[in-house]
Design a protein around this motif. Structure first.
Motif, PDB file in Angstrom:
ATOM      1  N   UNK A 155      -7.347  -3.171   4.586  1.00 31.57           N
ATOM      2  CA  UNK A 155      -6.247  -4.293   4.521  1.00 31.57           C
ATOM      3  C   UNK A 155      -5.014  -3.540   4.140  1.00 31.57           C
ATOM      4  N   UNK A 156      -4.117  -4.359   4.474  1.00 34.11           N
ATOM      5  CA  UNK A 156      -2.534  -3.948   3.945  1.00 34.11           C
ATOM      6  C   UNK A 156      -2.166  -5.233   3.411  1.00 34.11           C
ATOM      7  N   UNK A 157      -1.401  -4.885   2.310  1.00 30.97           N
ATOM      8  CA  UNK A 157      -0.578  -6.139   1.731  1.00 30.97           C
ATOM      9  C   UNK A 157       0.865  -5.705   1.690  1.00 30.97           C
ATOM     10  N   UNK A 158       1.638  -6.823   2.188  1.00 29.09           N
ATOM     11  CA  UNK A 158       2.889  -6.649   2.719  1.00 29.09           C
ATOM     12  C   UNK A 158       3.863  -7.665   2.037  1.00 29.09           C
ATOM     13  N   UNK A 159       5.103  -7.549   2.057  1.00 32.52           N
ATOM     14  CA  UNK A 159       6.280  -8.672   1.740  1.00 32.52           C
ATOM     15  C   UNK A 159       6.759  -8.907   3.071  1.00 32.52           C
ATOM     16  N   UNK A 186       0.754  -1.250   0.182  1.00 38.94           N
ATOM     17  CA  UNK A 186      -0.040   0.066  -0.047  1.00 38.94           C
ATOM     18  C   UNK A 186       1.012   1.236  -0.060  1.00 38.94           C
ATOM     19  N   UNK A 187       0.443   2.257  -0.790  1.00 38.30           N
ATOM     20  CA  UNK A 187       1.265   3.763  -0.827  1.00 38.30           C
ATOM     21  C   UNK A 187       0.982   4.331   0.557  1.00 38.30           C
ATOM     22  N   UNK A 188       1.496   3.727   1.683  1.00 35.52           N
ATOM     23  CA  UNK A 188       1.116   4.487   3.045  1.00 35.52           C
ATOM     24  C   UNK A 188       2.595   4.030   3.850  1.00 35.52           C
ATOM     25  N   UNK A 224      -1.410   1.012  -7.259  1.00 37.49           N
ATOM     26  CA  UNK A 224      -1.560   2.154  -6.490  1.00 37.49           C
ATOM     27  C   UNK A 224       0.166   2.877  -6.510  1.00 37.49           C
ATOM     28  N   UNK A 225       1.024   2.136  -6.046  1.00 39.96           N
ATOM     29  CA  UNK A 225       2.211   2.615  -5.836  1.00 39.96           C
ATOM     30  C   UNK A 225       2.800   3.427  -7.233  1.00 39.96           C
ATOM     31  N   UNK A 247      -6.253  10.772  -7.030  1.00 41.14           N
ATOM     32  CA  UNK A 247      -7.427  10.165  -6.337  1.00 41.14           C
ATOM     33  C   UNK A 247      -7.390   8.572  -6.188  1.00 41.14           C
ATOM     34  N   UNK A 248      -7.043   8.155  -7.310  1.00 45.08           N
ATOM     35  CA  UNK A 248      -7.190   6.440  -7.314  1.00 45.08           C
ATOM     36  C   UNK A 248      -5.905   6.029  -6.320  1.00 45.08           C
ATOM     37  N   UNK A 249      -4.635   6.345  -6.274  1.00 43.02           N
ATOM     38  CA  UNK A 249      -3.734   5.845  -5.252  1.00 43.02           C
ATOM     39  C   UNK A 249      -4.502   6.232  -3.903  1.00 43.02           C
ATOM     40  N   UNK A 250      -4.795   7.340  -3.642  1.00 45.57           N
ATOM     41  CA  UNK A 250      -5.322   7.711  -2.430  1.00 45.57           C
ATOM     42  C   UNK A 250      -6.228   6.537  -1.855  1.00 45.57           C
ATOM     43  N   UNK A 251      -7.339   6.286  -2.660  1.00 45.98           N
ATOM     44  CA  UNK A 251      -8.423   5.533  -2.332  1.00 45.98           C
ATOM     45  C   UNK A 251      -8.058   4.147  -2.124  1.00 45.98           C
ATOM     46  N   UNK A 252      -7.221   3.787  -3.147  1.00 49.58           N
ATOM     47  CA  UNK A 252      -6.834   2.323  -3.121  1.00 49.58           C
ATOM     48  C   UNK A 252      -5.949   1.934  -1.778  1.00 49.58           C
TER      49      UNK A 252
END
Length: 424
Positions: free
Chosen positions: A268-272, A246-248, A338-339, A404-409
């Motif tokens: 949710x968060x997706x991570x490695x 996630x771009x967070x 998103x990133x 907008x799409x990156x922010x919301x995703x």
């Protein structure tokens, strides 16, 4: 039963159901599953301040659509809800003082007319004051809904200058969502405001979609069961967190902000993760990750849940033969895309249209390689539309849509295409 009594559960799912004895890289999906409310459930009332840009650029169909959307929202409110309408150009006007929905409020909105410049932050602040000063709304969910089509050219206009004000407002229980209309607004300012205000960020090319967006804002606010949702990731021994897809970014204490918690949602968060090799005589099951989620409930009490990811350890051949979990692969692809949007925006800022196009193309190729679910198919469509915008030199519009799409995703919310239609 009230919505506030819903109890979310935290789950952690790995891309493979085991770890590898020789060490391995694993993608992981963390989800906070929040049940939908019962049809008979009571909801907390809401208090909304609608702040509408009435500058000269909003003349005719834009302002007409904004008024129609605001009027429709007023009609959808119950007698327990409260609404205020603020308009701004170079000056700020309280069109409808905070109060219950009424025919008088609808008529007042109809009288809005376009004016001059854009005192955007002053307009937002007037909406904030309306909610701060409201009587009897201590138990209401409060949101400020800001709509603009232009650059702030009177008063503050830098995100860094105004973000602390929105952060303070959120601490007081008032979130802010921002809607940018057309191709001329300052998406950097609106993005900073939406992020600090813990609301949504929406781009619209077609003003006809305003009614749908306003309705979505109201419905989402009605489902709020908690604020300040945060997740924290704590890898186990000999395990490294290599990537949050996630771009967070996590704060200094390791908490990742996801905004408000809604009934029926699944943040949710997706991570490695990267696990180091293990000794052959080591434990048959290893702990890879501990996840904590916390938020403030309707009574402003902190609620916390935890989950652990424990997996059996297999030798390399057996591990290689394990199937991949589609839900994890899909979530990673969507957040990586998103990133990539953020990278493409940076390339546009640097004047490198070619690099921007290549970044979006790589994201599109990755998504196309996965023959998966409807969410991935929808992502392929959205990325294709972005590529078309960049290829036809509509870079300003492309940047707004991507932002907008990156922010919301990143926050697990509905994406909208360049016309403002959501992803359903």
């Amino acid at each position: 039963m009230a919505i506030a009594k819903i109890h979310p559960s935290l789950t952690v799912l790995a891309a493979r159901p085991a770890a590898c004895l020789n060490g391995c890289q694993l993608d992981v999906l963390v989800e906070l599953n929040t049940p939908a409310p019962l049809a008979s459930a009571q909801r907390q009332p809401v208090a909304i301040a609608i702040v509408i840009d009435r500058s000269g650029s909003m003349a005719e169909h834009k302002l007409q659509a904004a008024c129609a959307a605001a009027q429709q929202l007023v009609r959808q409110l119950s007698a327990h809800d409260r609404v205020a309408v603020i308009s701004f150009d170079n000056a700020v006007e309280t069109v409808v003082p905070l109060g219950p929905p009424s025919e008088d409020a609808i008529a007042r909105i109809d009288a809005l007319h376009p004016g001059g410049s854009t005192a955007l932050v002053d307009g937002w602040h007037a909406g904030l004051e309306a909610l701060r000063d409201g009587h009897g709304i201590e138990q209401h969910h409060k949101r400020l809904l800001l709509l603009t089509d232009g650059q702030a050219n009177i008063g503050p206009r830098r995100g860094g200058d105004v973000a602390p004000l929105l952060g303070q407002a959120y601490e007081e229980g008032i979130s802010t969502s921002c809607i940018g209309l057309g191709e001329d607004y300052d998406e950097r300012l609106l993005s900073a405001m939406a992020e600090a205000g813990q609301g949504n960020l929406v781009h619209l090319t077609a003003p006809q979609q305003l009614e749908a967006v306003f309705t979505a804002e109201l419905e989402g606010l009605q489902l709020v069961i908690g604020r300040h949702l945060q997740l924290r990731l704590q890898p186990g021994p000999e395990v490294e967190l290599t990537q949050i897809h996630n771009p967070l970014e996590a704060n200094a204490e390791g908490w990742i902000d996801l905004g408000e918690l809604q009934a029926g949602s699944t943040p949710s968060l997706a991570l490695g993760l990267n696990m180091a090799p293990r000794p052959c005589d080591g434990p048959a099951v290893v702990e890879l990750l501990k996840v904590q989620a916390r938020w403030r409930d309707a009574d402003e009490q902190v609620v916390m849940v935890e989950a652990l990811l424990r997996l059996p350890v297999l030798e390399q051949p057996a591990w290689d033969a394990l199937p991949l979990e589609e839900a994890v692969v899909s979530a990673v692809l969507l957040q990586q895309a998103a990133r990539r949007r953020q990278e493409a925006m940076q390339s546009i800022d640097c004047g490198d249209e070619h690099a921007s196009r290549m970044v979006v193309q790589r994201a599109l190729d990755s998504v196309r390689s996965f023959k998966g679910n409807s969410a991935v198919q929808r992502e392929e469509q959205l990325l294709g539309e972005l590529l078309d915008l960049i290829s036809t030199n509509k870079l300003s519009l492309a940047r707004k849509v991507m932002g907008s799409q990156a922010f919301m995703r990143a926050r697990g919310r509905k994406l909208r295409d360049q016309e403002g239609r959501d992803d359903l």
